[in-house]
Design an enzyme around this catalytic site. Sequence first.
Site, PDB file in Angstrom:
ATOM      1  CD  GLU A 240      -2.913  -1.085   0.154  1.00  0.00           C
ATOM      2  OE1 GLU A 240      -3.319   0.040  -0.213  1.00  0.00           O
ATOM      3  OE2 GLU A 240      -3.284  -2.141  -0.371  1.00  0.00           O
ATOM      4  CG  LEU A 241       1.954   5.302  -2.711  1.00  0.00           C
ATOM      5  CD1 LEU A 241       3.388   4.922  -3.035  1.00  0.00           C
ATOM      6  CD2 LEU A 241       1.313   6.068  -3.863  1.00  0.00           C
ATOM      7  CG  ASP A 242       3.591   7.337   0.405  1.00  0.00           C
ATOM      8  OD1 ASP A 242       4.706   6.797   0.367  1.00  0.00           O
ATOM      9  OD2 ASP A 242       3.262   8.294  -0.321  1.00  0.00           O
ATOM     10  CG  ASP A 243      -1.505   2.377   4.593  1.00  0.00           C
ATOM     11  OD1 ASP A 243      -1.756   3.315   5.373  1.00  0.00           O
ATOM     12  OD2 ASP A 243      -2.121   1.285   4.602  1.00  0.00           O
TER      13      ASP A 243
END
Length: 297
Positions: A240-243
Amino acid sequence: MSGGAAGEVQPAPEPPYSGRLLVSCEDRPGIVAAVSGFLFAQGANIVSSHQYSTGPSAGRFFLRTEFFLPEEADREALREAFRREVAERFAMAWELHWWGRRPRTAIMVSRHDHCLLDLLWRVRRGELDTEVVAVISNHADLRAETEAAGVPFHHVPVSAGGKAEAEERMLELLAGRAELLVLARYMQILSAGFLARLGMPAINIHHSFLPAFAGAEPYRRAHERGVKLIGATAHYVTEELDDGPIIEQDVARVDHRQGPAELERVGRDVERLVLSRAVALHLQDRVLLDGRRTVVF
């Protein structure tokens, strides 16, 4: 005048510990007693210990302990005895690292140089106890600065439709060479397949405004909205992008007098400091994962 004579060999600094033990498991009575009792029986002296439980019942327990051992101690026998006598009893996830271990780090970067150069400088100064084995970039702009620091530079362009081929090449460059990957403003999204095959933790840095501005020209849009805080977040990379789980964050105050260029300068300063602190925390084994969160000692 202080200091030794010219050419005098200075004694090596005393190691701050012999071993570092990291533990996580389901919390229950007796864990601390079992660990400390085991180390006492081995003749070890605990010099640092930090622990945390997520709750009084049905929680998770986390422990980071540093200790000294007698010089004659059999380290591999101690490791096996701990596994058999303590770790299996409490169903622990655990790691035991010895003083002198120097993890190898690879860095990925695009064109922004501030995080890369800060990391290389801190490694040279001895502030980050790691060996940087490679810098990989989708642009060739930072080759000279990287090679001047004595680090191999690999240009792996990512052409339209060529992402899979580029990621395959990067995996070849990383395989068996590093234990940590740092994304020092690498401006490409890594695929789930790449991360699944990477075989090492990866740390990323990104700006984080209140409110947040994703996408292009974030500082211009932040200026238009009159933000009062500029921040950055360093986290482990997940699909998950930037998560991913957050390791470190910081903010700097700004006001209406600062234009987009000044906001970006402040942002660069915060980014490089947050990333270097996150990398240091990881290298010092101070970050333990608790699901989507981290416990940072």
